[in-house]
Structures are given as C-alpha cells and as structure tokens.
Design a protein around this motif. Structure first.
Motif, mmCIF file in Angstrom:
data_model
loop_
_atom_site.group_PDB
_atom_site.id
_atom_site.type_symbol
_atom_site.label_atom_id
_atom_site.label_comp_id
_atom_site.label_asym_id
_atom_site.label_seq_id
_atom_site.Cartn_x
_atom_site.Cartn_y
_atom_site.Cartn_z
ATOM 1 N N VAL A 100 0.879 -1.170 0.000
ATOM 2 C CA VAL A 100 0.000 0.000 0.000
ATOM 3 C C VAL A 100 0.916 1.219 0.000
ATOM 4 C CG1 VAL A 100 -1.782 1.258 1.256
ATOM 5 C CG2 VAL A 100 -1.786 -1.240 1.259
ATOM 6 N N ARG A 101 0.724 2.096 -0.986
ATOM 7 C CA ARG A 101 1.614 3.241 -1.134
ATOM 8 C C ARG A 101 0.814 4.516 -1.336
ATOM 9 N NH1 ARG A 101 6.634 1.952 -3.181
ATOM 10 N NH2 ARG A 101 7.113 4.083 -2.573
ATOM 11 N N TRP A 102 1.201 5.565 -0.625
ATOM 12 C CA TRP A 102 0.647 6.888 -0.888
ATOM 13 C C TRP A 102 1.242 7.377 -2.201
ATOM 14 C CZ3 TRP A 102 -3.306 8.985 1.625
ATOM 15 C CH2 TRP A 102 -3.609 8.506 2.887
ATOM 16 N N GLU A 103 0.490 8.157 -2.929
ATOM 17 C CA GLU A 103 0.928 8.641 -4.242
ATOM 18 C C GLU A 103 2.265 9.387 -4.160
ATOM 19 O OE1 GLU A 103 0.664 9.203 -8.375
ATOM 20 O OE2 GLU A 103 -0.390 7.860 -7.033
ATOM 21 N N ASN A 104 2.431 10.204 -3.131
ATOM 22 C CA ASN A 104 3.660 10.992 -3.021
ATOM 23 C C ASN A 104 4.873 10.154 -2.607
ATOM 24 O OD1 ASN A 104 2.899 10.570 -0.401
ATOM 25 N ND2 ASN A 104 3.128 12.683 0.257
ATOM 26 N N GLU A 105 4.675 8.878 -2.298
ATOM 27 C CA GLU A 105 5.784 7.983 -1.955
ATOM 28 C C GLU A 105 6.350 7.245 -3.173
ATOM 29 O OE1 GLU A 105 4.366 6.676 2.535
ATOM 30 O OE2 GLU A 105 4.059 5.307 0.870
ATOM 31 N N TRP B 257 -1.515 7.281 -14.474
ATOM 32 C CA TRP B 257 -2.909 7.569 -14.177
ATOM 33 C C TRP B 257 -3.559 8.100 -15.455
ATOM 34 C CZ3 TRP B 257 1.237 10.441 -12.966
ATOM 35 C CH2 TRP B 257 1.262 11.760 -13.387
ATOM 36 N N ALA B 258 -4.871 7.906 -15.581
ATOM 37 C CA ALA B 258 -5.573 8.320 -16.789
ATOM 38 C C ALA B 258 -6.299 9.642 -16.600
ATOM 39 C CB ALA B 258 -6.561 7.247 -17.220
ATOM 40 N N GLY B 259 -7.032 9.791 -15.519
ATOM 41 C CA GLY B 259 -7.765 11.025 -15.247
ATOM 42 C C GLY B 259 -7.180 11.684 -14.019
ATOM 43 N N ALA B 260 -7.920 11.621 -12.940
ATOM 44 C CA ALA B 260 -7.409 12.147 -11.672
ATOM 45 C C ALA B 260 -6.408 11.167 -11.084
ATOM 46 C CB ALA B 260 -8.568 12.372 -10.700
ATOM 47 N N ARG B 261 -5.418 11.694 -10.418
ATOM 48 C CA ARG B 261 -4.400 10.840 -9.805
ATOM 49 C C ARG B 261 -4.926 10.233 -8.517
ATOM 50 N NH1 ARG B 261 1.593 13.527 -10.182
ATOM 51 N NH2 ARG B 261 2.491 11.506 -9.751
ATOM 52 N N PRO B 262 -4.736 8.931 -8.322
ATOM 53 C CA PRO B 262 -5.167 8.313 -7.061
ATOM 54 C C PRO B 262 -4.330 8.816 -5.893
ATOM 55 C CG PRO B 262 -4.430 6.647 -8.646
ATOM 56 C CD PRO B 262 -4.165 7.979 -9.237
ATOM 57 N N GLU B 263 -4.910 8.820 -4.716
ATOM 58 C CA GLU B 263 -4.168 9.215 -3.511
ATOM 59 C C GLU B 263 -3.406 8.047 -2.921
ATOM 60 O OE1 GLU B 263 -6.133 11.887 -0.649
ATOM 61 O OE2 GLU B 263 -7.868 11.575 -1.949
ATOM 62 N N VAL B 264 -4.022 6.890 -2.960
ATOM 63 C CA VAL B 264 -3.418 5.683 -2.401
ATOM 64 C C VAL B 264 -3.492 4.591 -3.464
ATOM 65 C CG1 VAL B 264 -3.592 3.928 -0.586
ATOM 66 C CG2 VAL B 264 -4.145 6.287 -0.066
ATOM 67 N N ARG B 265 -2.452 3.794 -3.528
ATOM 68 C CA ARG B 265 -2.426 2.681 -4.480
ATOM 69 C C ARG B 265 -2.127 1.390 -3.741
ATOM 70 N NH1 ARG B 265 -0.972 4.458 -10.137
ATOM 71 N NH2 ARG B 265 -0.900 6.717 -10.074
#
Length: 92
Positions: free
Chosen positions: A22-27, A61-69
């Motif tokens: 589980v990763r935060w987008e900014n990581e 990402w295609a549209g909005a960027r996910p916050e968590v992946r």
C-alpha cells in the motif's frame, strides 16, 4: 477494474506468489510510475490503442491521480493495481 489472469503458459503449481504493498501517491518513485504505466499499457492496449494512450511515457494515471495505491507484484513485475481516489459529496 481490470483483472489480469495468471499466465496461460504456467502450470498451476508454478504460479508465483503475489506480494501486496500500500503506497501513498507521493511515496512513489519515478521508476514505480514507469512500471505501472507499462502495466496499464499492456492491460488497456488490447482493448484499443486509444485506451492505452493516457499511459504513454511514465504517466501512471488516466484522469485524476489516485491518492493511495494497492500494488500487487509477482516475479514478473506488477500483477495487479487498485487506485483509491477520495471524492467529497455535498448534500443540500
């Protein structure tokens, strides 16, 4: 959601273990975005070149960027992906 089935050339006993993170987008590092973009191009490409187009380069990402992946990896690389995007709804 796309579901990638196990590779047809592998026998059931030869399946590799999937490891989840589980990763935060900014990581995420640039190399991870590139790996995810390649996974999406391979996943969406067979449904049409236009569907894979948003993932050109290292864009994961295609549209909005996910916050968590949530990313599943096996011995071959990315095997699964879930992106979570928070949306706020105003009622009234």
């Amino acid at each position: 959601m796309n579901i990638v089935a196990s590779r047809a050339t592998e026998a059931p006993s030869a399946r590799t273990q999937v490891h989840w993170s589980v990763r935060w987008e900014n990581e995420l590092r640039l190399t991870e975005h590139a790996e995810l973009a390649e996974f999406f191009r391979k996943s969406y490409g067979p449904t049409g070149a236009f569907n894979a187009q948003p993932f050109e380069g290292n864009r994961s990402w295609a549209g909005a960027r996910p916050e968590v992946r949530v990313i599943g990896r096996d011995a071959h690389g990315v095997a699964a992906h879930v992106g979570l995007l928070r949306r706020f709804i105003k009622i009234g």
